[in-house]
Design an enzyme around this catalytic site. Structure first.
Site, PDB file in Angstrom:
ATOM      1  N   LYS A   1       0.787  -1.262   0.067  1.00 39.82           N
ATOM      2  CA  LYS A   1      -0.111  -0.065  -0.057  1.00 39.82           C
ATOM      3  C   LYS A   1       0.867   1.278  -0.019  1.00 39.82           C
ATOM      4  O   LYS A   1       0.548   2.306  -0.657  1.00 39.82           O
ATOM      5  CB  LYS A   1      -0.695  -0.054   1.305  1.00 39.82           C
ATOM      6  CG  LYS A   1      -2.033  -1.047   0.999  1.00 39.82           C
ATOM      7  CD  LYS A   1      -2.967  -1.278   2.329  1.00 39.82           C
ATOM      8  CE  LYS A   1      -3.829  -2.393   2.296  1.00 39.82           C
ATOM      9  NZ  LYS A   1      -4.386  -2.800   3.593  1.00 39.82           N
TER      10      LYS A   1
ATOM     11  N   GLN B   1      -5.146  -1.803   9.581  1.00 32.71           N
ATOM     12  CA  GLN B   1      -4.811  -2.903   9.008  1.00 32.71           C
ATOM     13  C   GLN B   1      -5.174  -4.244   9.919  1.00 32.71           C
ATOM     14  O   GLN B   1      -4.873  -4.259  11.166  1.00 32.71           O
ATOM     15  CB  GLN B   1      -3.087  -3.163   8.661  1.00 32.71           C
ATOM     16  CG  GLN B   1      -2.756  -4.156   7.996  1.00 32.71           C
ATOM     17  CD  GLN B   1      -3.179  -4.399   6.604  1.00 32.71           C
ATOM     18  OE1 GLN B   1      -3.198  -3.331   6.004  1.00 32.71           O
ATOM     19  NE2 GLN B   1      -3.641  -5.346   6.326  1.00 32.71           N
TER      20      GLN B   1
ATOM     21  N   ASP C   1     -11.442   1.768   3.758  1.00 33.40           N
ATOM     22  CA  ASP C   1     -11.530   0.289   3.437  1.00 33.40           C
ATOM     23  C   ASP C   1     -13.145  -0.042   3.315  1.00 33.40           C
ATOM     24  O   ASP C   1     -13.371  -1.139   2.548  1.00 33.40           O
ATOM     25  CB  ASP C   1     -11.092  -0.453   4.530  1.00 33.40           C
ATOM     26  CG  ASP C   1      -9.628  -1.024   4.568  1.00 33.40           C
ATOM     27  OD1 ASP C   1      -9.361  -1.085   3.379  1.00 33.40           O
ATOM     28  OD2 ASP C   1      -9.125  -1.587   5.489  1.00 33.40           O
TER      29      ASP C   1
END
Ligand code: NAP
Length: 263
Positions: free
Chosen positions: A45, A89, A112
């Site tokens: 990322k 995460q 997300d």
């Protein structure tokens, strides 16, 4: 088009857009502990953001951090005007509730797209739908069969494909083998997200015109990355693993961040 090539073209376009943009969007990643897979996903990322010119910052916390402390860090990110969007995460240590985390993230910054109120689309389904759209898949009236009903892939995928006018069937571990074979035989689009190495093999009768999207990430005995489908299914298209949906998911994250420039 090969997914690698497709992703590169899209990234080049994003980089060019940002070169002419009035401001640079910013992403923050909150990582708890040192999970090896998470380290690799985060590296990917950060690399993508650097490549296209998005400002990305990693906040790293020890795995001893409490849920309360992590939520207060999330609230700090919610309020920080220098952070356009952020993600925590996963996985986080068992002592911390994923649900509590998702509820704490401001939906306007939930990149997300895990919260139902999020301003952003969930990355894996979005990456898949964007790719299928760009590749000319006809959604309207297509029989879409999804294997797996997780909150991060199967369910949002079903919602998105319903919105694209597909006839959606969502299957799971309680679906009988007989029914699974029946639905797959009639499918125009098959999205497999179950985490079972090579589960869909040549024994399944599939339409030669079907498109198969393999979301699964598994390791074989030699430690190589493999999908939920065996390569070489007798269909029109099959996404590879590696070099398939993982890249589309990463692309969807940076495409999502670009949305903040439109606000
Ligand atoms: P998950 O939360 O473990 O859910 C798996 C789903 O598959 C469940 O709904 C389960 O059914 C179903 N299932 C398990 N065995 C099955 C079987 N034999 N037949 C039919 N359905 C079955 O998984 P996930 O988080 O969605 O991830 C799925 C896979 O995708 C994993 O390999 C993961 O690593 C990968 N993944 C890849 C990406 C990417 O960007 N490439 C992103 C996310 C996930 P029940 O609900 O009945 O238990």
């Amino acid at each position: 088009m090969e997914i690698k090539e497709y992703v590169q073209i899209r990234k080049d376009l994003i980089r060019q857009t940002l070169q002419n943009a009035s401001r640079v969007p910013s992403l923050a990643i909150l990582q708890v502990g040192d999970n090896a897979a998470s380290n690799s996903y985060i590296r990917g990322k950060l690399k993508d953001c650097a490549e296209v010119g998005i400002k990305a910052t990693l906040f790293h916390y020890p795995d001893t951090i409490s849920e309360k402390e992590l939520i207060s860090e999330i609230k700090r990110c919610n309020q920080d005007p220098a952070i356009d969007a952020f993600l925590v995460q996963l996985p986080v240590p068992k002592a911390i509730s994923e649900r509590a985390i998702h509820l704490a993230i401001d939906p306007k910054k939930d990149i997300d797209g895990f919260s139902p109120l999020s301003a952003f689309a969930s990355c894996t389904p979005k990456g898949i739908v964007d790719y299928l759209t760009d590749e000319g898949f006809t959604f309207k009236g297509a029989n879409a069969v999804i294997l797996g009903r997780s909150n991060i892939v199967g369910k949002p995928m079903a919602k998105m494909l319903t919105g694209k006018d597909c006839n959606v069937t969502l299957l799971h571990s309680k679906t009988s083998d007989e029914d699974m074979r029946f639905y797959l035989k009639h499918a125009d689009l098959i999205v497999v997200a179950i985490g079972r190495l090579g589960h869909i093999d040549l024994s399944y009768e599939l339409k030669p015109t079907a498109w198969v999207v393999d979301v699964g990430i598994n390791r074989d005995a030699a430690g190589h990355l493999r999908g939920d489908c065996l390569p070489g299914l007798k269909v029109a298209r099959q996404t590879p693993v590696p070099g398939g949906v993982g890249l589309l998911t990463r692309l969807a994250l940076i495409t999502n961040i670009m949305e903040v420039l439109k606000r």
